[in-house]
Design a protein around this motif. Structure first.
Motif, mmCIF file in Angstrom:
data_model
loop_
_atom_site.group_PDB
_atom_site.id
_atom_site.type_symbol
_atom_site.label_atom_id
_atom_site.label_comp_id
_atom_site.label_asym_id
_atom_site.label_seq_id
_atom_site.Cartn_x
_atom_site.Cartn_y
_atom_site.Cartn_z
ATOM 1 N N LEU A 1 -15.105 -4.516 92.638
ATOM 2 C CA LEU A 1 -13.787 -5.137 92.582
ATOM 3 C C LEU A 1 -12.678 -4.263 93.163
ATOM 4 O O LEU A 1 -11.828 -4.770 93.916
ATOM 5 N N PRO A 2 -12.615 -2.944 92.872
ATOM 6 C CA PRO A 2 -11.557 -2.147 93.518
ATOM 7 C C PRO A 2 -11.656 -2.144 95.031
ATOM 8 O O PRO A 2 -10.634 -2.228 95.721
ATOM 9 N N ALA A 3 -12.876 -2.049 95.583
ATOM 10 C CA ALA A 3 -13.024 -2.062 97.041
ATOM 11 C C ALA A 3 -12.630 -3.417 97.614
ATOM 12 O O ALA A 3 -11.977 -3.486 98.668
ATOM 13 N N VAL A 4 -13.019 -4.496 96.943
ATOM 14 C CA VAL A 4 -12.648 -5.829 97.409
ATOM 15 C C VAL A 4 -11.123 -6.007 97.353
ATOM 16 O O VAL A 4 -10.514 -6.580 98.270
ATOM 17 N N SER A 5 -10.503 -5.505 96.293
ATOM 18 C CA SER A 5 -9.046 -5.614 96.173
ATOM 19 C C SER A 5 -8.340 -4.828 97.265
ATOM 20 O O SER A 5 -7.352 -5.292 97.853
ATOM 21 N N SER A 6 -8.836 -3.621 97.555
ATOM 22 C CA SER A 6 -8.231 -2.819 98.613
ATOM 23 C C SER A 6 -8.365 -3.499 99.965
ATOM 24 O O SER A 6 -7.395 -3.589 100.737
ATOM 25 N N ALA A 7 -9.566 -3.991 100.281
ATOM 26 C CA ALA A 7 -9.769 -4.687 101.555
ATOM 27 C C ALA A 7 -8.923 -5.953 101.634
ATOM 28 O O ALA A 7 -8.358 -6.270 102.693
ATOM 29 N N SER A 8 -8.815 -6.683 100.529
ATOM 30 C CA SER A 8 -8.022 -7.915 100.532
ATOM 31 C C SER A 8 -6.547 -7.623 100.787
ATOM 32 O O SER A 8 -5.881 -8.369 101.528
ATOM 33 N N LEU B 1 1.476 -2.666 100.860
ATOM 34 C CA LEU B 1 0.975 -1.299 100.948
ATOM 35 C C LEU B 1 0.834 -0.667 99.578
ATOM 36 O O LEU B 1 -0.118 0.098 99.326
ATOM 37 N N ALA B 2 1.778 -0.958 98.679
ATOM 38 C CA ALA B 2 1.662 -0.434 97.322
ATOM 39 C C ALA B 2 0.436 -1.005 96.618
ATOM 40 O O ALA B 2 -0.286 -0.280 95.907
ATOM 41 N N ALA B 3 0.176 -2.298 96.805
ATOM 42 C CA ALA B 3 -1.018 -2.904 96.209
ATOM 43 C C ALA B 3 -2.286 -2.304 96.788
ATOM 44 O O ALA B 3 -3.263 -2.042 96.069
ATOM 45 N N ALA B 4 -2.306 -2.050 98.107
ATOM 46 C CA ALA B 4 -3.483 -1.441 98.723
ATOM 47 C C ALA B 4 -3.705 -0.023 98.228
ATOM 48 O O ALA B 4 -4.845 0.395 97.984
ATOM 49 N N ALA B 5 -2.616 0.743 98.052
ATOM 50 C CA ALA B 5 -2.760 2.107 97.539
ATOM 51 C C ALA B 5 -3.273 2.110 96.108
ATOM 52 O O ALA B 5 -4.114 2.939 95.735
ATOM 53 N N PHE B 6 -2.779 1.183 95.299
ATOM 54 C CA PHE B 6 -3.264 1.086 93.914
ATOM 55 C C PHE B 6 -4.736 0.707 93.879
ATOM 56 O O PHE B 6 -5.512 1.237 93.069
#
Length: 323
Positions: free
Chosen positions: A215-222, A279-284
């Motif tokens: 899930l963290p990897a999917v969230s970052s990619a999304s 960008l903040a969401a991707a960093a998180f």
């Protein structure tokens, strides 16, 4: 060896004294610190070509033609129905493009991570090629593919929003494949093996064991894909024209065709806020990717003690949800 043992030591003391008197070995004869001078070059480049345009855009949007600070005017521009439709379409097509990219990219990530394919390196290169293509090239390619009289002209997708979504998915599938696939390949497979040993089927193993760890990897990619789709310019301009407009293309049209720089600046500030949030969401999400991937190597690095291989299994979590 030197005939005088203390000669080298005395020369070292004199050398350190000269270094302290001169302010360090990094200073020239004129006392100039060369690391400071060299560091000023990238700082000046960033200030000139990044900070100054951003400040100019913000100044143009918040100051009226008479030079008065007027932030209420930009808020009035944001609340117009036209800007509302632009924001809704930008976010809607970005969300749909992200969903389609995930649907197409997850199987590719699984193939690259868990299947022993011949020539896997070549497959990774082929998957990455669309991402490095210019957006205008991708847009023209889809226009030629979906246009009337061409290979997929019978679908009737040319000139529709689905052409934009398909092009975005084709362009960004490498992000999902490489981001999720990299984390998937490094994950410890033993929790999944334990779940299958307890009787869970493949679907339940994926839903209860694999998916939470991905899930963290999917969230970052999304988040990254959503950002690229929301700020897409060439694909939307070529495939959408003036019928389908996003914030990115509207800024271009307001600047080049209408020449309304105040409106273009207002839309640019709105887009800057959206990009900062993405960008903040991707960093998180990337922080969660690092925390999820770190424990994978811990069991292998810990030496076996006492009862050998049976000891680490006692530290695995309970798999009641897989029964």
């Amino acid at each position: 060896m030197s005939a005088h043992p203390g000669a080298e030591e005395r020369r070292g003391v004199r050398r350190r004294a000269v270094t302290r008197a001169g302010g360090g070995t990094d200073r020239g004869r004129c006392g100039v610190s060369w690391p400071l001078v060299l560091g000023a070059v990238p700082v000046g480049f960033t200030a000139m070509f990044f900070a100054w345009p951003v400040v100019a855009i913000v100044h143009r949007g918040l100051v009226d033609d008479a030079g008065r600070f007027d932030p209420a005017a930009i808020l009035a521009l944001w609340w117009t129905p036209e800007v509302g439709r632009l924001v809704a379409f930008t976010l809607g097509q970005a969300a749909a493009s992200t969903a389609l990219t995930l649907a197409l990219g997850m199987p590719v990530a699984w193939l690259l991570a868990r299947v022993q394919l011949p020539g896997k390196t070549l497959v990774r290169v082929v998957v990455t090629v669309p991402f490095v293509l210019p957006t205008v090239v991708v847009g023209v390619a889809f226009r030629m593919l979906l246009g009337e009289g061409h290979l997929l002209g019978w679908t009737g997708l040319d000139g529709t929003v689905w052409a934009i979504i398909l092009a975005h998915a084709f362009f960004n599938i490498a992000i999902v494949a490489r981001t999720v696939g990299g984390v998937w390949a490094r994950m410890d497979p033993r929790p999944e093996q334990a779940a299958r040993a307890l009787g869970a089927g493949p679907a339940r193993v994926f839903a209860t064991v694999t998916a939470p760890r991905l899930l963290p990897a999917v969230s970052s990619a999304s988040a990254v894909v959503f950002l690229f789709c929301a700020t897409s310019f060439g694909v939307v301009l070529v495939l959408g024209g003036t019928r389908f407009r996003t914030l990115e293309t509207e800024i271009y049209l307001q600047t080049v065709q209408v020449f309304d720089l105040r409106m273009a600046a207002a839309l640019s500030i709105l887009q800057l806020l959206a990009v900062t949030a993405a960008l903040a969401a991707a960093a998180f999400a990337r922080r969660g990717v690092r925390s999820a991937a770190a424990p994978a190597a811990a069991p292998a690095a810990r030496p076996a003690r006492g009862r050998g291989a049976s000891e680490p299994r006692r530290r695995w979590p309970s798999w009641r949800s897989c029964w």
